[in-house]
Design a protein around this motif. Structure first.
Motif, mmCIF file in Angstrom:
data_model
loop_
_atom_site.group_PDB
_atom_site.id
_atom_site.type_symbol
_atom_site.label_atom_id
_atom_site.label_comp_id
_atom_site.label_asym_id
_atom_site.label_seq_id
_atom_site.Cartn_x
_atom_site.Cartn_y
_atom_site.Cartn_z
ATOM 1 N N THR A 1 -30.287 -26.843 9.139
ATOM 2 C CA THR A 1 -29.051 -26.812 9.930
ATOM 3 C C THR A 1 -28.058 -27.864 9.454
ATOM 4 N N SER A 2 -26.808 -27.686 9.877
ATOM 5 C CA SER A 2 -25.770 -28.712 9.736
ATOM 6 C C SER A 2 -25.293 -29.053 11.133
ATOM 7 N N ILE A 3 -25.002 -30.344 11.374
ATOM 8 C CA ILE A 3 -24.637 -30.777 12.724
ATOM 9 C C ILE A 3 -23.360 -31.609 12.693
ATOM 10 N N GLY A 4 -22.398 -31.218 13.523
ATOM 11 C CA GLY A 4 -21.167 -31.981 13.696
ATOM 12 C C GLY A 4 -21.083 -32.474 15.118
ATOM 13 N N ILE A 5 -20.747 -33.752 15.311
ATOM 14 C CA ILE A 5 -20.713 -34.345 16.650
ATOM 15 C C ILE A 5 -19.345 -34.981 16.883
ATOM 16 N N ALA A 6 -18.732 -34.679 18.019
ATOM 17 C CA ALA A 6 -17.413 -35.227 18.337
ATOM 18 C C ALA A 6 -17.167 -35.150 19.842
ATOM 19 N N LYS A 7 -15.992 -35.594 20.278
ATOM 20 C CA LYS A 7 -15.667 -35.622 21.704
ATOM 21 C C LYS A 7 -15.314 -34.248 22.261
ATOM 22 N N THR A 8 -14.874 -33.329 21.397
ATOM 23 C CA THR A 8 -14.472 -31.993 21.852
ATOM 24 C C THR A 8 -15.121 -30.938 20.984
ATOM 25 N N LYS A 9 -15.100 -29.695 21.474
ATOM 26 C CA LYS A 9 -15.701 -28.594 20.725
ATOM 27 C C LYS A 9 -14.943 -28.334 19.421
ATOM 28 N N THR A 10 -13.619 -28.433 19.463
ATOM 29 C CA THR A 10 -12.809 -28.200 18.264
ATOM 30 C C THR A 10 -13.100 -29.256 17.199
ATOM 31 N N LEU A 11 -13.192 -30.520 17.615
ATOM 32 C CA LEU A 11 -13.502 -31.588 16.663
ATOM 33 C C LEU A 11 -14.936 -31.486 16.150
ATOM 34 N N SER A 12 -15.859 -31.023 16.996
ATOM 35 C CA SER A 12 -17.246 -30.875 16.539
ATOM 36 C C SER A 12 -17.343 -29.760 15.504
ATOM 37 N N LYS A 13 -16.480 -28.750 15.633
ATOM 38 C CA LYS A 13 -16.408 -27.686 14.627
ATOM 39 C C LYS A 13 -15.958 -28.266 13.290
ATOM 40 N N ILE A 14 -14.954 -29.139 13.339
ATOM 41 C CA ILE A 14 -14.455 -29.781 12.114
ATOM 42 C C ILE A 14 -15.526 -30.681 11.515
ATOM 43 N N ALA A 15 -16.206 -31.454 12.373
ATOM 44 C CA ALA A 15 -17.279 -32.328 11.897
ATOM 45 C C ALA A 15 -18.385 -31.508 11.239
ATOM 46 N N ASN A 16 -18.686 -30.354 11.816
ATOM 47 C CA ASN A 16 -19.714 -29.480 11.255
ATOM 48 C C ASN A 16 -19.273 -28.906 9.907
ATOM 49 N N HIS A 17 -17.996 -28.562 9.816
ATOM 50 C CA HIS A 17 -17.422 -28.042 8.570
ATOM 51 C C HIS A 17 -17.601 -29.059 7.439
ATOM 52 N N ILE A 18 -17.413 -30.322 7.773
ATOM 53 C CA ILE A 18 -17.580 -31.396 6.781
ATOM 54 C C ILE A 18 -19.065 -31.624 6.489
ATOM 55 N N ALA A 19 -19.887 -31.536 7.541
ATOM 56 C CA ALA A 19 -21.325 -31.794 7.397
ATOM 57 C C ALA A 19 -21.985 -30.833 6.415
ATOM 58 N N LYS A 20 -21.492 -29.609 6.348
ATOM 59 C CA LYS A 20 -22.070 -28.611 5.444
ATOM 60 C C LYS A 20 -21.961 -29.044 3.978
ATOM 61 N N LYS A 21 -20.999 -29.926 3.715
ATOM 62 C CA LYS A 21 -20.770 -30.355 2.328
ATOM 63 C C LYS A 21 -21.417 -31.704 2.016
ATOM 64 N N THR A 22 -22.127 -32.266 3.002
ATOM 65 C CA THR A 22 -22.773 -33.565 2.787
ATOM 66 C C THR A 22 -24.282 -33.385 2.612
#
Length: 426
Positions: free
Chosen positions: A142-163
């Motif tokens: 899995t890839s996991i993005g964590i943030a204060k909002t659902k939209t930001l967690s989506k962005i964090a997850n988008h970045i996580a896929k490349k790390t």
């Protein structure tokens, strides 16, 4: 006083190349190899491994269009196996609930999880633990993005896929503008094609620009959804977790055929199978249907043959989840719309007017109804234990020549004893 902080934290857990990961789980030989999974009837590419993406194979491309690249590079091809994917998805979601029952299952391979109860400075370690346990218990990366909002967690997850770590947390970062600047506007959750075009025309090309746009402009020039997205990018939660699954209003089951169908009997077999599938689904959710729609059509792209499409909706006398009654009604409707001389490409049914079956009694309820209900329960239990269609109706057919094309199926189903993978002793 303790300095530990507990700010709002939403994690988005996304299974990596989910369908490919499911196929790899029982086939170690294809790990680190290019793999693609095809849609129904082996039509389009719907999942790709990273190795396949590197070769330039695009999501949604028709299989025939990518066939040259696939053959040249020895890409492993699989037909979609939704029974396997659905079972593994349920296992992943059950594993995630170990960390918090406040979970929104967003799709078959994605879920939002509330991690607010964990301290801010520990949340990244929690993310690592989630990723590790899901992999250990289910075999799915899995890839996991964590943030204060659902939209930001989506962005964090988008970045996580490349790390390499597969985890990105935006919690505690005071200035996220440099991060948002690298996110193109069309990659922001909730921004579709039309909205992307609108934003670009107005000079908004990335998430940072949308975040910092004035509220006055966005309210005047766009809609409520755009305003909500901008607020979410600023760290203000506007989209709540939907932890309760809302009852469905309708249930559709339809398929394109592996080859064109001309005979009424074959259409009857397909419609019967779709009715049995739909009835089982609504029973699993304690629902009953008030009406059924039957539809058939030929291919609109075959110029040498005449096009025909038709449908019929029939109200059931009494709302029901009885497979036998639903099939009987559907076949009556099919006879009314069927025409000889056409080569049918697709058929389907829709159960609508769904309502809860709990406590639904009518003046005509009888002992016979209780017997029918027990019969349906026995059929469902048997099919769940020994595999779908173990118990069926004769009108569903046996050979099913019309069935969807699955030339590259792995034929593995972890929910069916007959299709479990076997281990051979050396």
């Amino acid at each position: 006083m303790s300095s530990t902080q507990y700010t709002k934290k939403i994690a988005l857990i996304d299974c990596n190349s989910f369908y490919v990961s499911c196929e790899r789980l029982f086939n170690p030989k294809i790990r680190n190899k290019p793999v693609v999974v095809l849609s129904s009837n082996d039509g389009c590419i719907i999942s790709r491994s990273n190795e396949a993406k590197t070769l330039g194979i695009k999501m949604g491309d028709p299989y025939f269009k990518a066939k040259d690249i696939i053959l040249k590079n020895n890409v492993h091809v699989f037909s979609s196996n939704y029974s396997l994917y659905g079972d593994l998805s349920r296992r992943v979601m059950r594993t995630l609930k170990r960390f918090n029952s406040e979970i929104e299952i967003y799709s078959i391979d994605e879920a939002f999880l509330d991690l607010t109860n964990f301290p801010d400075d520990e949340v990244e370690d929690v993310g690592k633990e989630i990723r590790s346990i899901v992999l250990q218990w289910t075999g799915i990366p899995t890839s996991i993005g964590i943030a204060k909002t659902k939209t930001l967690s989506k962005i964090a997850n988008h970045i996580a896929k490349k790390t390499k770590s597969g985890i990105v947390s935006l919690i505690g970062i005071k200035d996220i503008d440099p991060i948002l600047k690298k996110v193109e506007i069309n990659d922001v959750w909730g921004v579709g094609k039309q909205l992307t075009k609108f934003f670009v025309q107005n000079g908004i090309h990335n998430a940072k620009q949308l975040k910092n746009i004035s509220n006055t402009w966005i309210k005047k020039s766009s809609n409520v959804l755009s305003s909500r997205t901008a607020m979410e990018l600023r760290g203000i939660s506007c989209i709540a977790l939907e932890t309760q699954n809302s009852k469905r209003k309708s249930c559709v089951v339809s398929r394109s055929f592996a080859k064109k169908v001309e005979k009424l009997q074959e259409l009857q077999e397909s419609i019967t199978s779709y009715c049995l599938n739909a009835a089982e689904k609504i029973r699993s959710e304690s629902l009953i249907a008030k009406s059924i729609t039957i539809f058939i059509r030929t291919s609109p792209f075959q110029n040498q043959f005449a096009y025909y499409s038709n449908s019929k909706t029939i109200d059931l006398p009494i709302a029901t989840d009885n497979s036998i009654e639903i099939v009987k009604t559907a076949l009556t409707g099919l006879k009314d719309i069927f025409k000889n001389g056409y080569r049918y490409q697709k058929a389907g049914i829709m159960l609508s007017g769904l309502s809860s079956s709990q406590g639904s009694k009518n003046l005509f309820s009888s002992i016979k109804d209780v017997k029918i209900k027990n019969l349906m329960k026995s059929i469902d239990n048997t099919n769940y234990r020994f595999g779908r269609s173990t118990l069926s109706l004769a009108s569903a057919g046996i050979n099913k020549k019309w069935n969807i094309k699955r030339q590259y199926s792995s034929k593995i189903d972890t929910a069916d004893f007959n299709f479990l993978p076997t281990i051979k002793a050396i």
